[in-house]
Design a protein around this motif. Sequence first.
Motif, PDB file in Angstrom:
ATOM      1  N   GLY A 129      -1.619  -6.465  90.527  1.00 54.74           N
ATOM      2  CA  GLY A 129      -2.733  -5.544  90.583  1.00 54.74           C
ATOM      3  C   GLY A 129      -2.527  -4.549  89.421  1.00 54.74           C
ATOM      4  N   PHE A 130      -1.461  -4.077  89.248  1.00 57.92           N
ATOM      5  CA  PHE A 130      -1.210  -3.330  88.063  1.00 57.92           C
ATOM      6  C   PHE A 130      -1.457  -3.878  86.580  1.00 57.92           C
ATOM      7  N   SER A 131      -1.031  -5.178  86.775  1.00 57.05           N
ATOM      8  CA  SER A 131      -1.445  -6.002  85.336  1.00 57.05           C
ATOM      9  C   SER A 131      -2.715  -6.081  84.960  1.00 57.05           C
ATOM     10  N   ILE A 132      -3.599  -5.800  86.030  1.00 60.37           N
ATOM     11  CA  ILE A 132      -5.012  -6.118  85.486  1.00 60.37           C
ATOM     12  C   ILE A 132      -5.430  -4.997  84.458  1.00 60.37           C
ATOM     13  N   VAL A 133      -4.703  -3.957  84.386  1.00 56.95           N
ATOM     14  CA  VAL A 133      -4.822  -2.754  83.505  1.00 56.95           C
ATOM     15  C   VAL A 133      -4.645  -3.037  82.177  1.00 56.95           C
ATOM     16  N   LEU A 134      -3.540  -4.117  81.918  1.00 54.81           N
ATOM     17  CA  LEU A 134      -3.039  -4.792  80.615  1.00 54.81           C
ATOM     18  C   LEU A 134      -4.470  -5.705  80.049  1.00 54.81           C
ATOM     19  N   GLY A 135      -5.120  -6.448  81.233  1.00 52.05           N
ATOM     20  CA  GLY A 135      -6.200  -7.193  80.651  1.00 52.05           C
ATOM     21  C   GLY A 135      -7.458  -6.352  80.313  1.00 52.05           C
ATOM     22  N   LEU A 136      -7.619  -5.213  81.128  1.00 52.40           N
ATOM     23  CA  LEU A 136      -8.549  -4.514  80.917  1.00 52.40           C
ATOM     24  C   LEU A 136      -8.488  -3.785  79.641  1.00 52.40           C
ATOM     25  N   TYR A 137      -7.234  -3.384  79.019  1.00 52.31           N
ATOM     26  CA  TYR A 137      -6.945  -2.656  77.981  1.00 52.31           C
ATOM     27  C   TYR A 137      -7.113  -3.756  76.780  1.00 52.31           C
ATOM     28  N   SER A 138      -6.892  -4.931  76.833  1.00 56.16           N
ATOM     29  CA  SER A 138      -7.019  -6.012  76.094  1.00 56.16           C
ATOM     30  C   SER A 138      -8.507  -6.256  75.425  1.00 56.16           C
TER      31      SER A 138
END
Lengths: 234, 254
Positions: free
Chosen positions: A47-56
């Motif tokens: 769930g936290f890793s979605i932030v990485l996708g969002l950032y990218s």
Amino acid sequence: MNIFRRTIPLIIAFCLGIVMIFRYYVPHQSAEDLLTKYGEWVRIIGGFSIVLGLYSLFFTHYTKIKRGMPGWGYSIFVFIGFAVMVFLGLIKEFETFLSIISGKLIDVTSPFGSWEKSLTGTSYDWIYQYIFNACGATMFSILAFYIASAAYRTFRIRSVEATILLLAAVIIMIARVPIGGLISHWIPDLADWIMEVPNLAAKRGVLLGMCLGSISTALRIIFGIERGYLGGGE
Amino acid sequence: MTPEKNNKTIDTILLIIFVAFLLGINIFLFSGKYLHFDTQGVGIVVAAFLTLAMYSFLYKDNPLFKIAEHIFVGIGMGMGVVLTWLQVIKPLLYKPLIRHAIFDNTPGTPDYILIVPMILGIFMFARLYGKTSWLSRWSFAFIVGGGAGIGIPVIINSLILKQLEPSLQPIFVDWVVTWQSINILLILVGTISVLIYFFFSLPHKGTIGGISRIGIWFLMISFGATFGYTVMGRMSLIIQRIQFLLTDWLHIIK
């Protein structure tokens, strides 16, 4: 510092890997609970890793807009689509956010209810049904045209293998539409036989090979031989 | 006028005609009471516009397709965030832990052990900063290591043994050759020949080469069947979209 950068991740992978293997052979409720808990933890980390996708995604489109690169205007639609969807999807969560901001828990007794129950018939649901579904289905259906073009190029190669592939594909395609059965009842029967015998044999062979490969890769990860997931650098 | 400029003019004209056509048809549909001016009616019009915008890519890459594509990406990402909050973070982390930390009057006891996955999750953000990116390795090790451990016995039990069992059925029953015997034999030959094709420790020459060639034929049949199914799947999607356009939008098919 190397112990934190390399050794600890390897120890985590080793210990967790070994525990999870042995957990399978322990016929006890605690072993099941461990698996459930691990699944929940992985979901939280994911769930936290979605932030990485969002950032990218945002970084790419923000850079395009900032530098005025060709087609930068389209990137605005990414932000609009995202903002609208998040706003509508989380509009019912304002109570929660308001609680966080004000520092006072509002309506603690209200059940949050299932997601389906809370979002069906809402604007979020409308966008999902009429925009997301429409775009997704159309985009996948476009592939039919490109598959046809790719097939033409493949079948132009005159070899035994290409002919076998062509025959199998044609039989399956004809058999799966009503005209196949009208031409001859042998066509659907032949298609069923292809699926149940040669296709099954090939799939089984591929699956067995894949499984053996997966097991060896998993063992390599647990014993620290395979370290690709650590990424590059020190 | 250069050919490039000429093409651009043609594209602009086509775009204007397309938008005018859509506008005209929708005005006709609403005024003729074929569509009602409510959430469903407007939804159908929006979906029809996006469907046609997506299909316009078949002509060439154009602004309408790009707009639809970018909206799709943005909405997809937004949906991912909403679902992650509603189905993961809120029920698994916010309610059992974070809420207790923020509010004093929260009923129940906080689940402090959840601090561990929360920290591992926060470590994922370290990936964005060069100097601390190694912290994210701990999170990856947790996911990859545990996943590898869970996978090994499951693969052995559910896939390998379960796949081997039906492959090793008796071919003959009372020495009578039936259609079933031939099929079982073919599956066995196919499975072994495909496995040999993927066995690269021996050169594919002589007997091994011959068997692996049979494996290729089996693979080609399987690829052909998969290809056929994929094409039919995509075709059914096209049919579904065309049905939507002709039935729900234009009301040509009743």
